[in-house]
Design an enzyme around this catalytic site. Sequence first.
Site, PDB file in Angstrom:
ATOM      1  CB  CYS A 148      -0.919   0.016   1.214  1.00  0.00           C
ATOM      2  SG  CYS A 148      -2.002  -1.419   1.331  1.00  0.00           S
ATOM      3  CB  CYS A 152      -1.724   0.538   7.471  1.00  0.00           C
ATOM      4  SG  CYS A 152      -3.266   0.343   6.558  1.00  0.00           S
ATOM      5  CG  HIS A 156      -6.349   1.184  -0.767  1.00  0.00           C
ATOM      6  ND1 HIS A 156      -5.215   1.834  -1.234  1.00  0.00           N
ATOM      7  CD2 HIS A 156      -5.929   0.395   0.262  1.00  0.00           C
ATOM      8  CE1 HIS A 156      -4.169   1.458  -0.515  1.00  0.00           C
ATOM      9  NE2 HIS A 156      -4.580   0.582   0.393  1.00  0.00           N
TER      10      HIS A 156
END
Length: 404
Positions: free
Chosen positions: A91, A390, A360
């Site tokens: 991520c 995160c 995302h």
Amino acid sequence: MTELREAVVCAPVRTPVGRFGGALAPLTALDLATRVLTALVERSGLPVDAVDDVIGAQCYPTMEAAPIGRVAALDAGFPVTATGYQLDRRCGSGLQAVLNGAMQVQTGVSDVVVAFGVESMSNAPYYTEEGRRGLPPGALVLHDALSRGRERAGGRFHPTPDGNIGTAETLRREYGIDRERQDRYALQSHQRAVAAQTSGAFDREIVPVEVPGRKGAVTVAADEHPRADTSLEVLAKLRPALGRSDPDATVTAGNASGQNDAAAACVVTTPERAAELGLTPVLRLVSWAVAGVEPERFGIGPVPASNRALARAGLTFDDLDVIELNEAFAVQVLACLAEWGVDDDDPRLNPRGSGISIGHPLAATGVRMLATLSHELADLGGRYALETMCIGGGQGLAAVFERA
């Protein structure tokens, strides 16, 4: 060289964020990356022969464009002198591409770097590692890259068989965060994103994408994921993903980030070189940090990473005008806020939504957030912004930017 040069960010742009299997699904990751690089050059007037390196972030690659940084640059018309590579910090990949570019600029290795992140989660591959050795007895098993990546990011000793959702439920138990609070935060995220769409706040950062179809090409110019029609009542009806194995489970599709498709890019250079090329810096990198945490509770990673980045900058949360957090899960955001002492509805936190509402698209998210916060800072007349996320497998990444 005795001191580091200053690194600035110019011309951050992004495609719309598509839903899983949605309007952008016909396009490959290479298609999206090529489009955003082409738009970056068109909008900024960047001379492509000035580019030293192109850093492409992608979490679910195939060998159709390896490494995608180099291939996308060539397909976008960059000269062969513009080198390129690919990276994966899950991520955090998009932001890491920007930070790697900044380090190359700061140390004098490069003068102009283009950094981008791209993900087509709709086209993430199924794969096998067995077929090359002949068909095994019984069947040739294909693994789903999306689920496999979530289950195995912690390696042999930190398995997460319930994927990222299981780690989110771990934080729910640890911090005592109930379902209603998570849904309320998710609703806030959608409301802020929809308000930004309605006001046209995203128009300056989004580059429309033409998508071929059976009835002709369609132009996609807006994010698909924000839901104007959601409500607490709607969110409350959704079933927890792990409800069958955990009667207390709370994480649903409504209070978690989406699986999405998008690309985003920017130029990283020095203020002096930007002036020579006619580019306008929008952000200056102040500091950054990465931190490791237990893979089983990876959502808390932004806490140590942000604390380190702020300490290195000599700042505190009180000095920040914008806090951009990737919103992997509502419970993950709320756990971080509890550690920071920041309110759930703090207006500085994701003022225009984030992963739950906008979506995302993993490796694209970090540069997407950068594009959004650059306009948020300018519109608010603010000075400092924190971008943090995160990272599956147990990491957190954070960077402090100053409005240029």
